[in-house]
Design an enzyme around this catalytic site. Structure first.
Site, PDB file in Angstrom:
ATOM      1  N   ASN A   1      48.544  35.261  37.420  1.00 33.74           N
ATOM      2  CA  ASN A   1      49.575  34.555  36.635  1.00 33.74           C
ATOM      3  C   ASN A   1      50.885  34.255  37.355  1.00 33.74           C
ATOM      4  O   ASN A   1      51.939  34.148  36.732  1.00 33.74           O
ATOM      5  CB  ASN A   1      49.869  35.319  35.331  1.00 33.74           C
ATOM      6  CG  ASN A   1      48.636  35.483  34.471  1.00 33.74           C
ATOM      7  OD1 ASN A   1      47.581  34.916  34.774  1.00 33.74           O
ATOM      8  ND2 ASN A   1      48.725  36.254  33.411  1.00 33.74           N
TER       9      ASN A   1
ATOM     10  N   ASN B   1      52.832  29.462  35.977  1.00 34.78           N
ATOM     11  CA  ASN B   1      53.997  29.762  36.816  1.00 34.78           C
ATOM     12  C   ASN B   1      53.967  29.030  38.151  1.00 34.78           C
ATOM     13  O   ASN B   1      54.220  29.623  39.215  1.00 34.78           O
ATOM     14  CB  ASN B   1      54.153  31.281  37.033  1.00 34.78           C
ATOM     15  CG  ASN B   1      54.790  31.969  35.840  1.00 34.78           C
ATOM     16  OD1 ASN B   1      55.644  31.401  35.163  1.00 34.78           O
ATOM     17  ND2 ASN B   1      54.360  33.199  35.567  1.00 34.78           N
TER      18      ASN B   1
ATOM     19  N   GLY C   1      43.713  39.304  23.993  1.00 36.40           N
ATOM     20  CA  GLY C   1      45.168  39.324  23.896  1.00 36.40           C
ATOM     21  C   GLY C   1      45.679  39.003  22.507  1.00 36.40           C
ATOM     22  O   GLY C   1      45.970  39.903  21.703  1.00 36.40           O
ATOM     23  N   ARG C   2      45.763  37.690  22.199  1.00 39.04           N
ATOM     24  CA  ARG C   2      46.410  37.280  20.944  1.00 39.04           C
ATOM     25  C   ARG C   2      45.762  37.872  19.696  1.00 39.04           C
ATOM     26  O   ARG C   2      46.504  38.262  18.771  1.00 39.04           O
ATOM     27  CB  ARG C   2      46.499  35.753  20.897  1.00 39.04           C
ATOM     28  CG  ARG C   2      47.534  35.225  21.912  1.00 39.04           C
ATOM     29  CD  ARG C   2      47.329  33.756  22.208  1.00 39.04           C
ATOM     30  NE  ARG C   2      46.032  33.544  22.842  1.00 39.04           N
ATOM     31  CZ  ARG C   2      45.501  32.345  23.076  1.00 39.04           C
ATOM     32  NH1 ARG C   2      46.156  31.260  22.716  1.00 39.04           N
ATOM     33  NH2 ARG C   2      44.320  32.241  23.669  1.00 39.04           N
TER      34      ARG C   2
ATOM     35  N   THR D   1      53.075  41.101  27.358  1.00 33.57           N
ATOM     36  CA  THR D   1      54.523  41.283  27.428  1.00 33.57           C
ATOM     37  C   THR D   1      55.122  40.998  26.062  1.00 33.57           C
ATOM     38  O   THR D   1      54.857  39.958  25.468  1.00 33.57           O
ATOM     39  CB  THR D   1      55.109  40.325  28.495  1.00 33.57           C
ATOM     40  OG1 THR D   1      54.702  40.800  29.770  1.00 33.57           O
ATOM     41  CG2 THR D   1      56.628  40.267  28.425  1.00 33.57           C
TER      42      THR D   1
ATOM     43  N   TYR E   1      52.820  35.961  39.533  1.00 36.62           N
ATOM     44  CA  TYR E   1      53.819  36.982  39.874  1.00 36.62           C
ATOM     45  C   TYR E   1      53.672  37.407  41.344  1.00 36.62           C
ATOM     46  O   TYR E   1      52.880  36.830  42.086  1.00 36.62           O
ATOM     47  CB  TYR E   1      53.736  38.152  38.880  1.00 36.62           C
ATOM     48  CG  TYR E   1      53.968  37.634  37.480  1.00 36.62           C
ATOM     49  CD1 TYR E   1      55.225  37.152  37.106  1.00 36.62           C
ATOM     50  CD2 TYR E   1      52.925  37.506  36.576  1.00 36.62           C
ATOM     51  CE1 TYR E   1      55.433  36.592  35.854  1.00 36.62           C
ATOM     52  CE2 TYR E   1      53.131  36.943  35.314  1.00 36.62           C
ATOM     53  CZ  TYR E   1      54.384  36.487  34.968  1.00 36.62           C
ATOM     54  OH  TYR E   1      54.577  35.913  33.729  1.00 36.62           O
TER      55      TYR E   1
ATOM     56  N   HIS F   1      48.999  43.814  38.714  1.00 41.44           N
ATOM     57  CA  HIS F   1      49.032  42.443  38.184  1.00 41.44           C
ATOM     58  C   HIS F   1      49.015  41.463  39.355  1.00 41.44           C
ATOM     59  O   HIS F   1      50.053  41.112  39.899  1.00 41.44           O
ATOM     60  CB  HIS F   1      50.267  42.238  37.315  1.00 41.44           C
ATOM     61  CG  HIS F   1      50.208  41.014  36.455  1.00 41.44           C
ATOM     62  ND1 HIS F   1      49.248  40.035  36.609  1.00 41.44           N
ATOM     63  CD2 HIS F   1      50.976  40.620  35.404  1.00 41.44           C
ATOM     64  CE1 HIS F   1      49.448  39.084  35.696  1.00 41.44           C
ATOM     65  NE2 HIS F   1      50.482  39.418  34.957  1.00 41.44           N
TER      66      HIS F   1
HETATM   67  C1  LIG Z   1      52.701  37.031  24.325  1.00 44.15           C
HETATM   68  C2  LIG Z   1      51.831  37.134  25.553  1.00 44.15           C
HETATM   69  C3  LIG Z   1      52.230  37.978  26.573  1.00 44.15           C
HETATM   70  C4  LIG Z   1      51.423  38.140  27.709  1.00 44.15           C
HETATM   71  N1  LIG Z   1      51.797  39.031  28.688  1.00 44.15           N
HETATM   72  C5  LIG Z   1      50.957  39.290  29.732  1.00 44.15           C
HETATM   73  C6  LIG Z   1      51.275  40.314  30.686  1.00 44.15           C
HETATM   74  O1  LIG Z   1      52.286  41.043  30.595  1.00 44.15           O
HETATM   75  N2  LIG Z   1      50.402  40.512  31.700  1.00 44.15           N
HETATM   76  C7  LIG Z   1      49.258  39.753  31.833  1.00 44.15           C
HETATM   77  O2  LIG Z   1      48.481  39.978  32.778  1.00 44.15           O
HETATM   78  N3  LIG Z   1      48.928  38.807  30.940  1.00 44.15           N
HETATM   79  C8  LIG Z   1      49.740  38.561  29.880  1.00 44.15           C
HETATM   80  N4  LIG Z   1      49.373  37.622  28.935  1.00 44.15           N
HETATM   81  C9  LIG Z   1      48.034  37.002  29.004  1.00 44.15           C
HETATM   82  C10 LIG Z   1      47.034  37.786  28.136  1.00 44.15           C
HETATM   83  O3  LIG Z   1      46.766  39.060  28.703  1.00 44.15           O
HETATM   84  C11 LIG Z   1      45.683  37.038  27.988  1.00 44.15           C
HETATM   85  O4  LIG Z   1      45.138  36.816  29.264  1.00 44.15           O
HETATM   86  C12 LIG Z   1      45.849  35.724  27.242  1.00 44.15           C
HETATM   87  O5  LIG Z   1      46.528  35.910  26.019  1.00 44.15           O
HETATM   88  C13 LIG Z   1      44.493  35.028  26.952  1.00 44.15           C
HETATM   89  O6  LIG Z   1      43.664  35.904  26.208  1.00 44.15           O
HETATM   90  P1  LIG Z   1      43.457  35.693  24.611  1.00 44.15           P
HETATM   91  O7  LIG Z   1      42.825  34.314  24.464  1.00 44.15           O
HETATM   92  O8  LIG Z   1      42.534  36.807  24.204  1.00 44.15           O
HETATM   93  O9  LIG Z   1      44.809  35.750  23.975  1.00 44.15           O
HETATM   94  C14 LIG Z   1      50.186  37.412  27.822  1.00 44.15           C
HETATM   95  C15 LIG Z   1      49.821  36.547  26.782  1.00 44.15           C
HETATM   96  C16 LIG Z   1      50.608  36.406  25.650  1.00 44.15           C
HETATM   97  C17 LIG Z   1      50.137  35.509  24.529  1.00 44.15           C
END
Ligand SMILES: Cc1cc2nc3c(=O)[nH]c(=O)nc-3n(C[C@H](O)[C@H](O)[C@H](O)COP(=O)(O)O)c2cc1C
Length: 358
Positions: A177, A234, A316-317, A25, A179, A174
């Site tokens: 988390n 959440n 993700g990040r 997001t 939702y 989804h």
């Molecule tokens: C800024 C941000 C926004 C995220 N938005 C979503 C989202 O919209 N849907 C979702 O399932 N996970 C979301 N996540 C979780 C990521 O998909 C991911 O699971 C999380 O960052 C851990 O993975 P990483 O260690 O590779 O970053 C978000 C994480 C971050 C940091």
């Protein structure tokens, strides 16, 4: 030989590698409509095998956060079409993540006439950012009636069709988390006494009916789901029957023959770890593709793929901060660090301006 960077397939889809951009997001969709800045951002990252879009609402009621996109209006479909065209031109496939926020919401973020809905009238602890008034407590939701449940399932099915009309290769529900879908699964947020609450068979019913409706709308090979067993994000506390409940879900989702299950592990973000036994249960029970995510670097991705723990790895990040993550990880080049101050702020700063290697 690298598994991570070699070609593979996901059902009928050919993927250029096994690296998935996780749903993120970013709150750049002013007016809840995808725009050219978003198309640029996703296209920059389209050396991934598969991109999963940021959480996108199937309904005005699901737009709990500020400036998140939807998939229920003609303008949204047209905006998303520009995104998928830009991504496909670079070779990645793209799934839309359908995220209905449910009770993780504030009315100030919703369009006129939309409602904050949840399985039960129980507010989630925690606060929600609003553009109008800053941080506010999560709203008290209305408990969904049977008619609300039916209508919401219909919205998911229509949004799945809209995603394909917008050029997506499929959708990801989804179910993680905290939702709406997870709000039904978990007993702390679902205290219904009808056939959607109580036993796990009842608490899983909404999720399985949504999945079934999406499959009927667009086909089982185009529908995946994200789940967060043992996730606490959440206001979703761990409870005694967690492993048994998610084992039930794994079996039922296997029976539906979904394209994939995508498991979240937020321990790298400070949450309790997902037990390895839970991931192994999903791997053995579910015959479709398994995607793992959470805190991966290239070496761990390669070793989990080689060990057969999963088929694809989502990140993700690192993708947020590195448009050319595939090239960087392939060559062992240094990576940019993500700037969390601009995760959710409007505009290109901290969004499309992360540098690529020259
Ligand atoms: C800024 C941000 C926004 C995220 N938005 C979503 C989202 O919209 N849907 C979702 O399932 N996970 C979301 N996540 C979780 C990521 O998909 C991911 O699971 C999380 O960052 C851990 O993975 P990483 O260690 O590779 O970053 C978000 C994480 C971050 C940091």
């Amino acid at each position: 030989m690298s598994l991570l960077f070699s070609k593979t397939s996901l059902g009928p889809l050919a993927l250029q590698n096994r690296l998935v951009m996780a749903p993120l997001t970013r709150s750049r969709a002013t007016g809840n409509v995808p725009n050219d800045l978003m198309a640029q951002y996703y296209a920059q990252r389209a050396s991934a095998g598969l991109i999963i879009s940021e959480g996108t609402s199937p309904s005005p009621n699901g737009l709990g956060y500020a400036r998140i996109p939807g998939a229920f209006s003609a303008a949204q479909v047209a905006g998303w079409r520009r995104v998928t065209e830009a991504v496909h031109a670079q070779g990645a496939k793209m799934f839309m993540q359908l995220m209905h926020c449910g009770r993780i919401a504030h009315p100030l973020n919703l369009p006129a006439g939309a409602r904050v809905l949840a399985p039960s009238a129980l507010a989630a602890a925690g606060e929600m950012f609003t553009d109008a008034e800053g941080m506010k407590p999560n709203a008290m939701p209305q408990a969904m009636t049977e008619a609300d449940i039916k209508a919401t399932i219909g919205e998911f099915a229509q949004a799945a069709k809209n995603a394909l009309a917008a050029g997506f290769d499929g959708i990801e529900l989804h179910g993680a988390n905290g939702y709406l879908l997870e709000q039904f699964i978990r007993p702390n947020s679902n205290q219904r006494t009808d056939r959607y609450g109580g036993s796990i068979e009842n608490r899983a019913r909404f999720v399985l009916e949504v999945a079934d409706a999406a499959i009927r709308a667009i086909g089982r090979d185009k529908v995946g789901i994200r789940l967060s067993p043992f996730g606490v994000f959440n206001d979703m506390p761990v409870y005694a029957a967690m492993a048994a409940d998610y084992t039930y879900l794994a079996r039922e989702l296997n029976a539906l023959e979904l394209a994939y299950i995508h498991l979240v592990d937020h321990s790298p973000m400070g949450a309790p770890p997902v037990p390895d036994s839970m991931k192994a249960t999903f791997r053995s029970v579910f015959k479709g593709a398994l995607i793992l995510s959470g805190g991966y670097d290239a070496a761990r991705a390669e070793s989990d793929l080689a060990a057969g723990k999963c088929d694809l790895v989502a990140v993700g990040r690192p993708f947020l901060a590195n448009p050319d993550l595939v090239a960087r990880w392939k060559t062992g080049a240094a990576v940019n660090a993500p700037d969390f101050n601009t995760f959710y702020t409007p505009g290109p700063k901290g969004y499309t301006d992360y540098p690529a290697l020259g």
